[in-house]
Design a protein around this motif. Sequence first.
Motif, PDB file in Angstrom:
ATOM      1  N   CYS A 237      -3.988   0.569  -2.374  1.00  0.00           N
ATOM      2  CA  CYS A 237      -3.241  -0.681  -2.243  1.00  0.00           C
ATOM      3  C   CYS A 237      -3.021  -1.263  -3.632  1.00  0.00           C
ATOM      4  CB  CYS A 237      -3.965  -1.677  -1.342  1.00  0.00           C
ATOM      5  SG  CYS A 237      -5.514  -2.341  -2.007  1.00  0.00           S
TER       6      CYS A 237
ATOM      7  N   LEU B 119      -8.257  -1.756   4.905  1.00  0.00           N
ATOM      8  CA  LEU B 119      -9.434  -0.912   4.719  1.00  0.00           C
ATOM      9  C   LEU B 119      -9.890  -0.316   6.037  1.00  0.00           C
ATOM     10  CD1 LEU B 119     -11.736   0.117   2.866  1.00  0.00           C
ATOM     11  CD2 LEU B 119     -12.963  -1.994   3.432  1.00  0.00           C
TER      12      LEU B 119
ATOM     13  N   LEU C  13     -12.679  -9.444  -5.643  1.00  0.00           N
ATOM     14  CA  LEU C  13     -11.659  -9.602  -4.609  1.00  0.00           C
ATOM     15  C   LEU C  13     -11.461 -11.078  -4.262  1.00  0.00           C
ATOM     16  CD1 LEU C  13     -12.657  -6.580  -2.344  1.00  0.00           C
ATOM     17  CD2 LEU C  13     -10.732  -6.731  -3.951  1.00  0.00           C
TER      18      LEU C  13
ATOM     19  N   PHE D  74      -5.621   0.394  -6.113  1.00  0.00           N
ATOM     20  CA  PHE D  74      -7.044   0.569  -5.833  1.00  0.00           C
ATOM     21  C   PHE D  74      -7.205   1.305  -4.508  1.00  0.00           C
ATOM     22  CE2 PHE D  74      -6.592  -3.186  -8.467  1.00  0.00           C
ATOM     23  CZ  PHE D  74      -7.533  -2.958  -9.467  1.00  0.00           C
TER      24      PHE D  74
ATOM     25  N   ASP E 191     -12.557   2.329  -3.542  1.00  0.00           N
ATOM     26  CA  ASP E 191     -12.844   1.236  -4.480  1.00  0.00           C
ATOM     27  C   ASP E 191     -13.130  -0.071  -3.734  1.00  0.00           C
ATOM     28  OD1 ASP E 191     -12.327   2.874  -6.712  1.00  0.00           O
ATOM     29  OD2 ASP E 191     -10.191   2.352  -6.705  1.00  0.00           O
ATOM     30  N   ILE E 192     -12.268  -0.398  -2.784  1.00  0.00           N
ATOM     31  CA  ILE E 192     -12.395  -1.667  -2.059  1.00  0.00           C
ATOM     32  C   ILE E 192     -13.695  -1.698  -1.264  1.00  0.00           C
ATOM     33  CG2 ILE E 192     -11.368  -3.166  -0.324  1.00  0.00           C
ATOM     34  CD1 ILE E 192      -9.811  -2.999  -2.985  1.00  0.00           C
TER      35      ILE E 192
ATOM     36  N   ILE F 237      -6.675  -7.350   3.141  1.00  0.00           N
ATOM     37  CA  ILE F 237      -7.344  -6.229   2.480  1.00  0.00           C
ATOM     38  C   ILE F 237      -8.342  -5.565   3.429  1.00  0.00           C
ATOM     39  CG2 ILE F 237      -8.954  -5.629   0.623  1.00  0.00           C
ATOM     40  CD1 ILE F 237      -7.559  -7.828  -1.060  1.00  0.00           C
ATOM     41  N   ARG F 238      -9.131  -6.352   4.123  1.00  0.00           N
ATOM     42  CA  ARG F 238     -10.092  -5.798   5.084  1.00  0.00           C
ATOM     43  C   ARG F 238      -9.391  -5.068   6.223  1.00  0.00           C
ATOM     44  NH1 ARG F 238     -15.413  -7.346   4.999  1.00  0.00           N
ATOM     45  NH2 ARG F 238     -16.028  -9.053   3.589  1.00  0.00           N
TER      46      ARG F 238
ATOM     47  N   ARG G 246      -9.112   2.858  -1.046  1.00  0.00           N
ATOM     48  CA  ARG G 246     -10.032   2.332  -0.031  1.00  0.00           C
ATOM     49  C   ARG G 246     -11.477   2.530  -0.481  1.00  0.00           C
ATOM     50  NH1 ARG G 246      -6.065   4.299   3.572  1.00  0.00           N
ATOM     51  NH2 ARG G 246      -5.266   2.676   4.983  1.00  0.00           N
TER      52      ARG G 246
ATOM     53  N   HIS H 226       0.847  -1.198   0.000  1.00  0.00           N
ATOM     54  CA  HIS H 226       0.000   0.000   0.000  1.00  0.00           C
ATOM     55  C   HIS H 226       0.875   1.237   0.000  1.00  0.00           C
ATOM     56  CE1 HIS H 226       0.516   1.012   4.369  1.00  0.00           C
ATOM     57  NE2 HIS H 226       0.793  -0.280   4.419  1.00  0.00           N
TER      58      HIS H 226
END
Length: 323
Positions: free
Chosen positions: A190, A319, A304, A280, A284-285, A315-316, A282, A180
């Motif tokens: 990230c 985020l 994902l 991408f 976007d995610i 990833i979570r 946060r 990231h």
Amino acid sequence: MTSGPPPLDLPAGHPPLARSTLDRAAHRRTDERWLADAWQRARVLVVDVANGGRTLVGSAADKPELILLGPDAARDSAPGARLFLGVEPDGIPVFAVDAPLPELAGTRPANLRDVGHLLSDRDAGLFTTAVALANWHARHLYSSLTGLSTVVGDAGWSRRDESGNQLWPRTDPAMIVLVHDGVAGPGGRCLLGNNAAWRSERDVRRYSCLAGYVEPGESAEDAVVREVTEEVGLVPHHIGYVASQSWPFPGSLMLGFFALADPERPIRLDPAEIAHAGWFSRRDIAAVLAGQAVEVGAGLRLALPPPSSIALFLIRSWLADAR
């Protein structure tokens, strides 16, 4: 190390396949008398390695539970094929056997990838251990030292060949990293990649964290630097360990990291490994996790990693840390 923002704080909780309530009771693995008695009162998890390591779960789709059988239901299994997993908090021993799944009303077959994240801590630990151990046995019917056939030993925790050489279960270490930019808030980004070996999915292109096996003589942190540099041409820094989980497909241990990289540097793909890569936000995610469409080109939407993977856990976690 290059100067820059520190890596993210370690996340709360555990990756989905790093949960367990089982006492492995390793001191019982060579106690044949105890094991024989334990089998008579055991709970037995049937795992069908030939069909993707599936087991039976209850029919509820949103909250599946493992179906464990009594020893009578698994009576056809030879003593040498019984894999002793450990002892539950209530004192009941648990074994696994590799066999075709029986047909039972109110149940359905499921594999660990699909339901691992939905299982309780107890069930996740049992299923993950059973699949990992059964996969190892299925792939080590012959000794790598002598080529001789092997048999199960230590209640499932070793194999021996005819000359007495002993083999123990092996786990292949692999690193996985969420790279990231260290930027706070919804605009922080990230780096995710689409593996060249993944099959196409209709209307979506799946992206995940970068990953690779740790090579002989290499530390996990050095593997992070090497794999990221090889796959996307960026040099990561401020590498921080996060968590690990088993990924028994067939026998990996995923070591999860965060790392920083400069999004202004050009991405140079290794086409043999990575077909697509990009940064991408946060925003976007969060949109994808909320069920919204995020375009990635060619009329495709961003998808994902699966929820049982440590990739989505990383990833979570990133985020959630929107400082």
